[in-house]
Write an enzyme that holds these catalytic residues in place. Sequence first.
Site, PDB file in Angstrom:
ATOM      1  N   HIS A 192      -4.297   6.824   2.106  1.00 50.12           N
ATOM      2  CA  HIS A 192      -4.648   7.038   0.696  1.00 50.12           C
ATOM      3  C   HIS A 192      -5.773   8.065   0.571  1.00 50.12           C
ATOM      4  CE1 HIS A 192      -2.610   3.118   0.318  1.00 50.12           C
ATOM      5  NE2 HIS A 192      -2.357   3.495  -0.916  1.00 50.12           N
TER       6      HIS A 192
ATOM      7  N   ASP B  46       6.121   7.866   0.413  1.00 49.79           N
ATOM      8  CA  ASP B  46       4.982   7.136  -0.127  1.00 49.79           C
ATOM      9  C   ASP B  46       4.418   8.007  -1.257  1.00 49.79           C
ATOM     10  OD1 ASP B  46       3.075   5.177  -0.457  1.00 49.79           O
ATOM     11  OD2 ASP B  46       2.496   5.109   1.642  1.00 49.79           O
TER      12      ASP B  46
END
Length: 339
Positions: free
Chosen positions: A185, A258
């Site tokens: 992330h 993702d």
Amino acid sequence: MTSIGHKLLLAFHGSEKPSDEMLASIRTIKPAGFTLFRHLNKLDSPAQVRALTDELQRIARDLGLAPFFIAVDQEGGQLTAIGSGTTPLPGNMALGATGSTELARKAGEILGRELAAMGVNINYAPVCDVNVNPQNPVIGIRSFGEKAEDVARLASAMINGIQAERTFATAKHFPGHGDVGGDSHHELTSVSHPIERLRKVEFPPFEAAIQADVKLIMTAHVAVPALDDVLQPATLSPKILRDLLRDELGYEGVIVTDAMDMRAIKQGEFLGAEAVRAVNAGADLLLLAGEMDDHARIYEGLLAGDLDEAEVAASQKRIAALRAELPASQPDLSVVGSP
């Protein structure tokens, strides 16, 4: 050719419907569908989720589009996009502690049945990562455990359960996010093991998922030097997605990225070019979790980019085949949270 927007899963703010600005964007992009998030869409009750998904499918009909894919992260345990009113379930590591494929399948059945009743047709679950690194900041108890064979057994059982209830499962995060010390992330991190070790630990759960006919596999934004000497996320690597996942492991289903707003992917002005690289690497659907400016950058980047026409055409067929499996009806909302 179909609008390139068919490769995008958008996100939006709104608990009842998209804003007028977002509706205009939907008309332009003609997306494949949406991912719903608690922080964006509230998701505070099964009835609210069902009303929202009904509204999205009404929009698809009004615009003459195919039914939307609508996805959530409903893993059970610590990552549950829709919590209030749904059946509380143990997380994967708790299921892993039992070693029971029967329990894993039952958990999958509950997840799949309740999501289908709420109008969600894709679940970003199960996690197939093998949690062998105690310093891993992002997987942890979302994994079934530290032994590849156990993760493979339990993940495939959960996939069978989810998909038995007419919801598509997603094996994630290929080729393995379990042995990293960083969080994709926020940064690009690497799985720096030789290929022999990858074949023993990281790959078996995904091979089991493929054998279980999992409908989607989600890419990891991690670099794997043993598979690709270019230090880049697997999401952008033809060697990992095309050569390994498609050609060697024989996966014929849909590959979804993702979230493209994660910092392992270059952001801002580079985002459109990164989207082109993901498509050319073999990604079928691009998950967009960011703001509308990011949607525009990616869509415009794909329109202007040098796309591999053969890859796009093959991807269209895979997406169409998945959409053809969408159920014509759904369970009554009363099954959610019921005995």
